[in-house]
Design a protein around this motif. Structure first.
Motif, PDB file in Angstrom:
ATOM      1  N   CYS A  54       0.841  -1.205   0.000  1.00  0.00           N
ATOM      2  CA  CYS A  54       0.000   0.000   0.000  1.00  0.00           C
ATOM      3  C   CYS A  54       0.871   1.249   0.000  1.00  0.00           C
ATOM      4  O   CYS A  54       0.556   2.242  -0.668  1.00  0.00           O
ATOM      5  CB  CYS A  54      -0.928  -0.020   1.210  1.00  0.00           C
ATOM      6  SG  CYS A  54      -2.167   1.296   1.214  1.00  0.00           S
ATOM      7  N   GLN A  55       1.984   1.204   0.733  1.00  0.00           N
ATOM      8  CA  GLN A  55       2.929   2.315   0.737  1.00  0.00           C
ATOM      9  C   GLN A  55       3.567   2.489  -0.637  1.00  0.00           C
ATOM     10  O   GLN A  55       3.814   3.607  -1.090  1.00  0.00           O
ATOM     11  CB  GLN A  55       4.014   2.075   1.789  1.00  0.00           C
ATOM     12  CG  GLN A  55       3.515   2.013   3.224  1.00  0.00           C
ATOM     13  CD  GLN A  55       3.013   3.361   3.714  1.00  0.00           C
ATOM     14  OE1 GLN A  55       3.671   4.377   3.520  1.00  0.00           O
ATOM     15  NE2 GLN A  55       1.861   3.363   4.342  1.00  0.00           N
ATOM     16  N   VAL A  56       3.852   1.375  -1.310  1.00  0.00           N
ATOM     17  CA  VAL A  56       4.425   1.453  -2.657  1.00  0.00           C
ATOM     18  C   VAL A  56       3.459   2.160  -3.606  1.00  0.00           C
ATOM     19  O   VAL A  56       3.859   3.003  -4.426  1.00  0.00           O
ATOM     20  CB  VAL A  56       4.744   0.036  -3.187  1.00  0.00           C
ATOM     21  CG1 VAL A  56       5.154   0.081  -4.656  1.00  0.00           C
ATOM     22  CG2 VAL A  56       5.848  -0.605  -2.348  1.00  0.00           C
ATOM     23  N   VAL A  57       2.183   1.843  -3.486  1.00  0.00           N
ATOM     24  CA  VAL A  57       1.182   2.448  -4.364  1.00  0.00           C
ATOM     25  C   VAL A  57       1.027   3.941  -4.079  1.00  0.00           C
ATOM     26  O   VAL A  57       0.925   4.761  -5.006  1.00  0.00           O
ATOM     27  CB  VAL A  57      -0.170   1.727  -4.206  1.00  0.00           C
ATOM     28  CG1 VAL A  57      -1.275   2.453  -4.966  1.00  0.00           C
ATOM     29  CG2 VAL A  57      -0.058   0.288  -4.684  1.00  0.00           C
ATOM     30  N   THR A  58       1.019   4.315  -2.806  1.00  0.00           N
ATOM     31  CA  THR A  58       0.710   5.702  -2.444  1.00  0.00           C
ATOM     32  C   THR A  58       1.938   6.614  -2.401  1.00  0.00           C
ATOM     33  O   THR A  58       1.827   7.807  -2.658  1.00  0.00           O
ATOM     34  CB  THR A  58       0.019   5.743  -1.074  1.00  0.00           C
ATOM     35  OG1 THR A  58       0.861   5.114  -0.083  1.00  0.00           O
ATOM     36  CG2 THR A  58      -1.314   5.011  -1.129  1.00  0.00           C
ATOM     37  N   LYS A  59       3.121   6.061  -2.105  1.00  0.00           N
ATOM     38  CA  LYS A  59       4.303   6.905  -1.913  1.00  0.00           C
ATOM     39  C   LYS A  59       5.273   6.904  -3.095  1.00  0.00           C
ATOM     40  O   LYS A  59       5.982   7.889  -3.305  1.00  0.00           O
ATOM     41  CB  LYS A  59       5.070   6.468  -0.654  1.00  0.00           C
ATOM     42  CG  LYS A  59       4.374   6.801   0.652  1.00  0.00           C
ATOM     43  CD  LYS A  59       5.269   6.460   1.842  1.00  0.00           C
ATOM     44  CE  LYS A  59       4.626   6.860   3.158  1.00  0.00           C
ATOM     45  NZ  LYS A  59       5.512   6.549   4.319  1.00  0.00           N
ATOM     46  N   GLN A  67       4.620   0.962 -14.841  1.00  0.00           N
ATOM     47  CA  GLN A  67       5.557   1.394 -13.807  1.00  0.00           C
ATOM     48  C   GLN A  67       5.092   0.952 -12.426  1.00  0.00           C
ATOM     49  O   GLN A  67       5.900   0.507 -11.603  1.00  0.00           O
ATOM     50  CB  GLN A  67       5.725   2.917 -13.842  1.00  0.00           C
ATOM     51  CG  GLN A  67       6.571   3.426 -14.989  1.00  0.00           C
ATOM     52  CD  GLN A  67       6.821   4.922 -14.898  1.00  0.00           C
ATOM     53  OE1 GLN A  67       6.250   5.599 -14.038  1.00  0.00           O
ATOM     54  NE2 GLN A  67       7.659   5.439 -15.781  1.00  0.00           N
ATOM     55  N   LEU A  68       3.800   1.061 -12.161  1.00  0.00           N
ATOM     56  CA  LEU A  68       3.275   0.634 -10.863  1.00  0.00           C
ATOM     57  C   LEU A  68       3.460  -0.872 -10.672  1.00  0.00           C
ATOM     58  O   LEU A  68       3.883  -1.331  -9.602  1.00  0.00           O
ATOM     59  CB  LEU A  68       1.797   1.000 -10.755  1.00  0.00           C
ATOM     60  CG  LEU A  68       1.078   0.526  -9.483  1.00  0.00           C
ATOM     61  CD1 LEU A  68       1.768   1.064  -8.235  1.00  0.00           C
ATOM     62  CD2 LEU A  68      -0.386   0.944  -9.507  1.00  0.00           C
ATOM     63  N   ILE A  69       3.157  -1.657 -11.698  1.00  0.00           N
ATOM     64  CA  ILE A  69       3.345  -3.102 -11.605  1.00  0.00           C
ATOM     65  C   ILE A  69       4.801  -3.442 -11.349  1.00  0.00           C
ATOM     66  O   ILE A  69       5.133  -4.315 -10.534  1.00  0.00           O
ATOM     67  CB  ILE A  69       2.830  -3.786 -12.885  1.00  0.00           C
ATOM     68  CG1 ILE A  69       1.296  -3.714 -12.948  1.00  0.00           C
ATOM     69  CG2 ILE A  69       3.293  -5.235 -12.970  1.00  0.00           C
ATOM     70  CD1 ILE A  69       0.693  -4.294 -14.217  1.00  0.00           C
ATOM     71  N   SER A  70       5.698  -2.740 -12.033  1.00  0.00           N
ATOM     72  CA  SER A  70       7.125  -2.981 -11.836  1.00  0.00           C
ATOM     73  C   SER A  70       7.558  -2.658 -10.410  1.00  0.00           C
ATOM     74  O   SER A  70       8.315  -3.418  -9.793  1.00  0.00           O
ATOM     75  CB  SER A  70       7.936  -2.148 -12.834  1.00  0.00           C
ATOM     76  OG  SER A  70       9.322  -2.316 -12.631  1.00  0.00           O
ATOM     77  N   ARG A  71       7.060  -1.541  -9.854  1.00  0.00           N
ATOM     78  CA  ARG A  71       7.400  -1.173  -8.471  1.00  0.00           C
ATOM     79  C   ARG A  71       6.944  -2.264  -7.495  1.00  0.00           C
ATOM     80  O   ARG A  71       7.681  -2.651  -6.585  1.00  0.00           O
ATOM     81  CB  ARG A  71       6.735   0.149  -8.098  1.00  0.00           C
ATOM     82  CG  ARG A  71       7.138   1.350  -8.940  1.00  0.00           C
ATOM     83  CD  ARG A  71       8.489   1.897  -8.540  1.00  0.00           C
ATOM     84  NE  ARG A  71       8.706   3.198  -9.156  1.00  0.00           N
ATOM     85  CZ  ARG A  71       9.164   3.380 -10.395  1.00  0.00           C
ATOM     86  NH1 ARG A  71       9.439   2.313 -11.154  1.00  0.00           N
ATOM     87  NH2 ARG A  71       9.355   4.598 -10.874  1.00  0.00           N
TER      88      ARG A  71
END
Length: 423
Positions: A54-59, A67-71
């Motif tokens: 959740c932090q990865v998605v929001t921060k 890019q989001l999938i890669s993160r």
């Protein structure tokens, strides 16, 4: 940098609060440090992983779905490598990846839906009496065209023309996610965050939902063998005790927990006795003597693999083998988020080794110098020893596992960590 203070073991709640007050990378490093030290394990791994993602998605900074999938893949891979014997970490990562793909697909389909009218107009034959305009054809037909009541031929040729033109304008199912342009990245971020919150709610409610089936599985007068009962099994037995009168036989631990003078499962025994349920503490060497009297064997699982095999606490396989020999049903309690869409690895089949000092004192050095002592923490149970998989969705058999996995995971996310290098 790993935390310098190693003497204090933080609770899960304090760890999650710390995620909000520190940077994303610091939060990831803190969790990796605790995972490697086995200070966060079991169900706590699932909750901590969901909060970190959740932090990865929001921060984190990302500009499109790829890019989001890669993160998420990179962060999830780092967590999974830190605790390879906690498959639930990979399960939560796959659930979040599938959630992102679903939300992006919904946004893309919503955008495509608005272009249907335009594609129909552009597919009209050239002979149609369209008004001549110096500017390009508008997205919707002008009032004059609508009033004229143009009739478009429904021949197979025209239908194919409309389909071809529409395909050139709209992104199909095989279009890369980078070409999917959601209406707003902020909206996608919010939707994914809400989806992760729903996953966390599922994790928090799973034990209560499993306990709701206790009345069906346990009958009055049953003798139930609970081998090393987990928190899920404890809640299941307490719920059953509120409706039924039966006898519980505890097995798996012969000595008190470290730092405790009370016998094993003392708190659970008190709760069951208060509800009128009889309890028996059984030494491991007495297991076979009680199996003929037992009606069913119950234990929790750390993971359920796609072939139906289990990753369990060491010793459960003995109870399952004994029950199988005497034709006693074996019921495993496991939430759906512990179902792994992969086969068990060689490391899982070998089992995890722990500290044997609780069995042999190394203070007597000369006496143990010639010994090679191994203490297993986990072991693998083959699927043929299991009769019922009791989940938060209800009782399941081995034949239903494939449909559950297909409902919860995307095929492209099953091996998300295999080809990702450690950053």
């Amino acid at each position: 940098m790993a935390p310098s203070q190693t003497s204090h073991v933080p609770t899960l709640d304090s760890l999650i609060k710390a995620f909000d007050s520190q940077s994303l990378e610091a939060s990831v490093e803190s969790l990796i440090f605790l995972l490697k030290r086995r200070q966060v394990k079991g169900d706590e791994c699932a909750k901590a992983t969901a909060h970190i993602l959740c932090q990865v998605v929001t921060k984190s900074t990302w500009h499109d779905v790829d890019q989001l999938i890669s993160r998420v893949q990179i962060t999830g891979s780092r967590l999974a490598r830190a605790a390879p014997m906690e498959p639930v970490i990979g399960n939560i990562v796959r659930r979040v990846l599938g959630l992102i793909r679903d939300e992006a697909s919904e946004d893309r389909n919503a955008d495509d839906g608005g272009s249907d009218a335009g594609s129909d107009i552009q597919a009209l034959p050239a002979s149609a009496n369209l008004p001549q305009k110096p500017h390009p054809l508008p997205f919707r037909p002008p009032p004059s065209v609508a009033a004229a009541g143009l009739q478009v031929s429904k021949s197979m040729f025209n239908l194919l023309s409309v389909a071809d033109t529409s395909d050139s304008l709209m992104t199909g199912a095989s279009t890369p996610m980078s070409q999917a342009q959601p209406t707003s990245m902020h909206a996608l971020r919010s939707e994914v965050k809400d989806g992760i919150d729903e996953i966390l709610d599922e994790i928090n409610q799973a034990d209560d939902q499993i306990a709701g089936f206790a009345e069906i599985q346990i009958h009055p007068g049953d003798y139930v063998l609970a081998y090393q009962p987990t928190k899920t099994v404890e809640r299941f037995l307490v719920k059953a005790a509120s409706k039924r009168r039966f006898t519980v036989i505890f097995a798996g631990l012969d000595s008190p927990a470290p730092g405790s003078a009370e016998p094993p499962y003392a708190a659970l025994r008190k709760r069951l006795n208060a509800a009128g349920v009889e309890t028996i503490n059984l030494a491991s060497n007495g297991l076979m003597a009680y199996i003929p009297r037992v009606n069913k064997v119950i234990f929790g699982a750390k993971a359920v693999y796609q072939n139906g095999g289990l990753l369990v606490n060491s010793g459960c396989c003995i109870a399952a083998l004994a029950a199988h020999e005497y034709l006693k049903p074996v019921i495993v309690l496991s939430p759906v988020y512990k179902f792994c869409p992969e086969d068990p690895s060689d490391e899982v089949l070998r089992g995890e080794l722990g500290n044997p000092s609780s069995y042999v004192s190394y203070a007597n050095g000369p006496a143990v110098e010639a010994l090679d002592i191994e203490s297993t923490i986990t072991e693998y149970i083959p699927p043929e020893l299991i009769d019922v998989y009791l989940t938060n969705l209800g009782p399941q058999t081995q034949h239903h596992l494939a449909s559950i996995l297909a409902d919860h995971y995307k095929t492209e996310d099953i091996n998300f960590a295999v080809h990702l290098a450690e950053p």
